[in-house]
Design a protein around this motif. Structure first.
Motif, PDB file in Angstrom:
ATOM      1  N   ALA A  13     -17.758  -8.383  54.898  1.00 51.38           N
ATOM      2  CA  ALA A  13     -18.093  -9.766  54.537  1.00 51.38           C
ATOM      3  C   ALA A  13     -19.331  -9.802  53.649  1.00 51.38           C
ATOM      4  N   ILE A  14     -20.328  -8.991  53.994  1.00 53.53           N
ATOM      5  CA  ILE A  14     -21.562  -8.970  53.198  1.00 53.53           C
ATOM      6  C   ILE A  14     -21.270  -8.501  51.772  1.00 53.53           C
ATOM      7  N   LEU A  15     -20.525  -7.374  51.682  1.00 54.56           N
ATOM      8  CA  LEU A  15     -20.226  -6.820  50.354  1.00 54.56           C
ATOM      9  C   LEU A  15     -19.383  -7.789  49.537  1.00 54.56           C
ATOM     10  N   ALA A  16     -18.323  -8.312  50.164  1.00 48.56           N
ATOM     11  CA  ALA A  16     -17.405  -9.183  49.422  1.00 48.56           C
ATOM     12  C   ALA A  16     -18.110 -10.457  48.994  1.00 48.56           C
ATOM     13  N   GLY A  17     -18.899 -11.042  49.891  1.00 49.42           N
ATOM     14  CA  GLY A  17     -19.608 -12.271  49.548  1.00 49.42           C
ATOM     15  C   GLY A  17     -20.546 -12.053  48.375  1.00 49.42           C
ATOM     16  N   GLN A  30     -12.745   3.370  53.695  1.00 47.22           N
ATOM     17  CA  GLN A  30     -12.512   2.288  52.725  1.00 47.22           C
ATOM     18  C   GLN A  30     -13.806   1.569  52.402  1.00 47.22           C
ATOM     19  N   LEU A  31     -14.632   1.406  53.444  1.00 46.56           N
ATOM     20  CA  LEU A  31     -15.908   0.721  53.243  1.00 46.56           C
ATOM     21  C   LEU A  31     -16.795   1.463  52.257  1.00 46.56           C
ATOM     22  N   ILE A  32     -16.778   2.800  52.358  1.00 49.93           N
ATOM     23  CA  ILE A  32     -17.620   3.584  51.447  1.00 49.93           C
ATOM     24  C   ILE A  32     -17.139   3.396  50.007  1.00 49.93           C
ATOM     25  N   ILE A  33     -15.806   3.411  49.824  1.00 50.18           N
ATOM     26  CA  ILE A  33     -15.257   3.185  48.476  1.00 50.18           C
ATOM     27  C   ILE A  33     -15.689   1.809  47.976  1.00 50.18           C
ATOM     28  N   LEU A  34     -15.472   0.792  48.839  1.00 50.67           N
ATOM     29  CA  LEU A  34     -15.799  -0.579  48.426  1.00 50.67           C
ATOM     30  C   LEU A  34     -17.279  -0.712  48.085  1.00 50.67           C
ATOM     31  N   SER A  35     -18.144  -0.134  48.935  1.00 47.48           N
ATOM     32  CA  SER A  35     -19.573  -0.344  48.675  1.00 47.48           C
ATOM     33  C   SER A  35     -20.030   0.393  47.426  1.00 47.48           C
ATOM     34  N   MET A  93     -18.202   0.837  44.749  1.00 48.69           N
ATOM     35  CA  MET A  93     -17.741  -0.006  43.632  1.00 48.69           C
ATOM     36  C   MET A  93     -18.684  -1.192  43.441  1.00 48.69           C
ATOM     37  N   ILE A  94     -19.050  -1.842  44.550  1.00 53.81           N
ATOM     38  CA  ILE A  94     -19.924  -3.024  44.464  1.00 53.81           C
ATOM     39  C   ILE A  94     -21.269  -2.624  43.866  1.00 53.81           C
ATOM     40  N   LEU A  95     -21.774  -1.481  44.326  1.00 55.54           N
ATOM     41  CA  LEU A  95     -23.064  -1.012  43.827  1.00 55.54           C
ATOM     42  C   LEU A  95     -23.009  -0.800  42.313  1.00 55.54           C
ATOM     43  N   LEU A  96     -21.923  -0.186  41.861  1.00 53.28           N
ATOM     44  CA  LEU A  96     -21.737   0.050  40.428  1.00 53.28           C
ATOM     45  C   LEU A  96     -21.709  -1.281  39.671  1.00 53.28           C
ATOM     46  N   GLY A  97     -20.964  -2.233  40.221  1.00 52.01           N
ATOM     47  CA  GLY A  97     -20.882  -3.557  39.601  1.00 52.01           C
ATOM     48  C   GLY A  97     -22.239  -4.223  39.518  1.00 52.01           C
ATOM     49  N   ILE A  98     -23.012  -4.109  40.602  1.00 49.01           N
ATOM     50  CA  ILE A  98     -24.341  -4.736  40.606  1.00 49.01           C
ATOM     51  C   ILE A  98     -25.246  -4.066  39.576  1.00 49.01           C
ATOM     52  N   LEU A  99     -25.190  -2.729  39.499  1.00 49.48           N
ATOM     53  CA  LEU A  99     -26.023  -2.013  38.520  1.00 49.48           C
ATOM     54  C   LEU A  99     -25.706  -2.470  37.102  1.00 49.48           C
ATOM     55  N   LEU A 100     -24.416  -2.570  36.797  1.00 46.05           N
ATOM     56  CA  LEU A 100     -24.031  -3.019  35.454  1.00 46.05           C
ATOM     57  C   LEU A 100     -24.539  -4.428  35.187  1.00 46.05           C
ATOM     58  N   ILE A 146     -20.286  -7.128  30.815  1.00 50.62           N
ATOM     59  CA  ILE A 146     -20.120  -8.223  31.772  1.00 50.62           C
ATOM     60  C   ILE A 146     -18.682  -8.264  32.309  1.00 50.62           C
ATOM     61  N   ILE A 147     -17.706  -8.060  31.413  1.00 53.29           N
ATOM     62  CA  ILE A 147     -16.305  -8.101  31.854  1.00 53.29           C
ATOM     63  C   ILE A 147     -15.998  -6.927  32.778  1.00 53.29           C
ATOM     64  N   ILE A 148     -16.463  -5.744  32.401  1.00 53.46           N
ATOM     65  CA  ILE A 148     -16.206  -4.560  33.231  1.00 53.46           C
ATOM     66  C   ILE A 148     -16.821  -4.753  34.612  1.00 53.46           C
ATOM     67  N   SER A 149     -18.052  -5.245  34.625  1.00 52.41           N
ATOM     68  CA  SER A 149     -18.732  -5.431  35.896  1.00 52.41           C
ATOM     69  C   SER A 149     -17.982  -6.426  36.786  1.00 52.41           C
ATOM     70  N   THR A 150     -17.554  -7.541  36.187  1.00 52.70           N
ATOM     71  CA  THR A 150     -16.759  -8.515  36.946  1.00 52.70           C
ATOM     72  C   THR A 150     -15.474  -7.891  37.448  1.00 52.70           C
ATOM     73  N   GLY A 151     -14.835  -7.104  36.576  1.00 48.00           N
ATOM     74  CA  GLY A 151     -13.576  -6.476  36.958  1.00 48.00           C
ATOM     75  C   GLY A 151     -13.749  -5.547  38.145  1.00 48.00           C
ATOM     76  N   ILE A 152     -14.821  -4.755  38.094  1.00 48.80           N
ATOM     77  CA  ILE A 152     -15.055  -3.813  39.194  1.00 48.80           C
ATOM     78  C   ILE A 152     -15.342  -4.577  40.486  1.00 48.80           C
ATOM     79  N   LEU A 153     -16.199  -5.585  40.394  1.00 48.99           N
ATOM     80  CA  LEU A 153     -16.570  -6.342  41.595  1.00 48.99           C
ATOM     81  C   LEU A 153     -15.369  -7.091  42.166  1.00 48.99           C
TER      82      LEU A 153
END
Lengths: 321, 251
Positions: free
Chosen positions: A45-49, A180-185, A187-194, A226-233
């Motif tokens: 929930a934290i990551l997705a939100g 799965q959580l590790i994969i998701l987190s 990806m989110i981290l990468l999106g946030i960095l971008l 911006i598009i790549i980051s949105t796509g990843i997130l």
């Protein structure tokens, strides 16, 4: 933590704390529930939100449109198409009941394939057209096409598959394994960095594209980031949780109202925090504390979120954008 | 800045061919002409928002087309007619965005940046307004804010597209006088499009008349001597009076 302590099996808040900080619990199964079900769910929930709220902010600034959300580029429609083809199309074309093949993992894979196919199509088009607004329309058109295919599939499919598909569209933050959580987190981290890399150009976009360009913003490059980051997130979240509505659209507005700023140096961290808090809260309500049933999270995000946004807009009488 | 035989337009369609002029540091120049002749197109071409259709366009001896966006951002700043996308910024925040070409990857302002912002706000007399949000300002105030942002960008050249539209007579004169004093005091090149030909004649150092054919460029009094303004509008409607430098309506 309050979130973790509530669920179908009631475990006291104190026991939850004990379990989290490693003390022995009298009830072994409680410990199992907490570590393998409730904690992953809260983290999801934290990551997705956070991720959905951030991608919503990126899209609203890029398109300078208050109605934009994480899914305007057709990411969630791509994901639904992937899931729909797997759940409904498979049984339709093979004529077999393939329920053994359809589980959370395969749906996650199918929907991420779907969302990334659509995303790459949009990126391909984005590099050819100059007008950002046209991109918005193209995203919407992709949404229409996929929605049409999904309705054709649902028309021909059997009731059981249809139900399974509809159930997926409700969204759920539960049921993720630690892997799965590790994969998701990540990806989110990468999106946030971008997104952090794009903060400066995002602030330039506040003046409009021509001004941004005159300030030295490389439009093509920043739009791509911006598009790549949105796509990843949005893509990775939708793959694991289903299309969770509303958070991505509403949280950026809430944040702007509360902080009364448009500076992305403040907005980016603020939407991350707000997004995760709000989805966590929604998940808590969806549990119906003390009850055995769990409501679809998508219904809760809108039922709680929409009145809050309306109330904020009415109180301030002015939309901040 | 030097422009020679420049053709401007969209796609393959040339809107205005063969434009030549050169402006020096500290000069305030107006571009005038009838609607649709290509004033804004010329400005957008010089600012590299669109590409030219042939001809030479050089700044400090370098071709504008070959400059990277971040290099050009230190040479040319713009004030456009389009409204800013987000008006929920304070005056100070908006002016501060002018420093983007100089700030680091995340946009932190250095002491130099902060000083330039304060200076720009002072020159445009916006000190009392600096904490106002842009949606609270009048058109004239907002125009001054946009000029302040361009000034904070600290470029040799400032391009302004119709900076006087929507303003009353007093605010038109105020903006134009400010532009002239900025050009003369800070030694910047200021180039703006305008329909205020009579004011441009009184205020500007040079004027470029776009007529789509000869595109005369000179000092205002020489343009009057050469009767360049007289062919600008159909003479049965308005006629230029060279002795007063004004247009008269034909009754």
């Amino acid at each position: 933590m309050v979130n973790i302590s509530f669920g179908s099996v009631s475990i006291s808040f104190l026991d939850t704390l004990k379990a989290l900080f490693g003390s022995e619990l009298t009830n072994q199964s409680w410990e199992y529930i907490i570590w393998n079900y409730r904690v992953p769910k809260a983290i999801t929930a934290i990551l997705a939100g956070a991720g959905l709220a951030l991608s919503g902010l990126l899209m609203q600034t890029l398109f300078r449109n208050p109605l934009a959300g994480p899914f305007v580029l057709g990411i969630s429609s791509g994901a639904s198409l992937g899931a729909a083809i797997l759940i409904m199309g498979f049984s339709l074309f093979t004529g077999l009941l393939t329920s053994s093949l359809i589980n959370d993992v395969s749906i996650a894979i199918a929907s991420s394939i779907g969302s990334f196919v659509v995303l790459f199509l949009v990126i391909g088009i984005a590099s050819r057209i100059k007008d950002t607004m046209a991109l918005l329309i193209i995203g919407l058109m992709f949404g229409s096409i996929t929605a049409a295919i999904v309705s054709v599939l649902s028309y021909f499919t059997n009731a059981e598959s249809l139900q399974q598909y509809v159930y997926w569209t409700f969204g759920s933050v539960g049921g993720l394994t630690w892997t799965q959580l590790i994969i998701l987190s990540s990806m989110i981290l990468l999106g946030i960095l971008l997104s952090v890399l794009a903060i400066k150009s995002l602030n330039g976009y506040l003046l409009g594209e021509n001004y941004a360009r005159s300030l030295g913003v490389n439009l093509k490059k920043s739009r791509f980031i911006i598009i790549i980051s949105t796509g990843i997130l949005a893509g990775s979240i939708t793959a694991f949780t289903g299309p969770i509505a509303f958070i991505g659209l509403a949280v950026p507005h809430l944040t702007r109202q509360i902080f009364n700023t448009t500076n992305h140096k403040i907005l980016v961290p603020a939407v991350l925090i707000f997004g995760s808090c709000i989805l966590l809260l929604c998940d808590l309500v969806a549990q119906l504390p003390g009850q055995a049933t769990v409501l679809p999270i998508n219904a809760i995000t809108s039922i709680i979120g929409a009145p809050v946004v309306i109330w904020l807009l009415m109180r301030k009488r002015k939309m901040i954008f | 800045m030097e422009v020679k035989g420049l053709n401007i337009g969209y796609g393959k369609k040339i809107v205005c061919p063969n434009i030549s002029f050169s402006v020096d540091k500290g000069e305030c120049t107006a571009i005038v002409g009838i609607n649709g002749v290509g004033k804004s197109t010329l400005l957008r071409t010089v600012g590299n928002l669109q590409s030219s259709l042939g001809g030479i366009l050089h700044i400090d001896g370098k071709s504008v087309r070959e400059m990277k966006p971040h290099q050009l951002a230190k040479k040319i700043s713009l004030v456009l007619t389009e409204p800013v996308a987000s008006k929920n910024m304070t005056v100070q925040e908006l002016v501060a965005l002018g420093r983007q070409p100089y700030t680091n990857w995340i946009g932190s302002l250095s002491t130099v940046d902060k000083k330039k912002i304060v200076d720009a706000i002072e020159v445009l007399e916006l000190k009392e307004l600096k904490n106002y949000k842009c949606f609270e300002l009048s058109d004239g105030q907002l125009q001054r804010v946009m000029v302040a942002r361009a000034l904070a960008q600290d470029t040799d050249i400032i391009l302004l597209d119709e900076p006087t539209t929507h303003l009353d007579l007093f605010h038109k004169v105020q903006i134009l006088k400010l532009l002239k004093s900025i050009a003369h005091q800070t030694k910047k090149t200021i180039l703006f499009t305008s329909h205020e030909i009579e004011m441009a004649i009184q205020i500007c150092d040079k004027i470029l008349i776009l007529d789509g054919v000869e595109n005369p460029f000179d000092e205002p009094c020489k343009l009057i001597e050469n009767k360049s303004f007289e062919s600008l509008f159909p003479s049965e409607t308005v006629q230029f009076d060279g002795t007063t430098g004004t247009f008269r309506i034909q009754k």
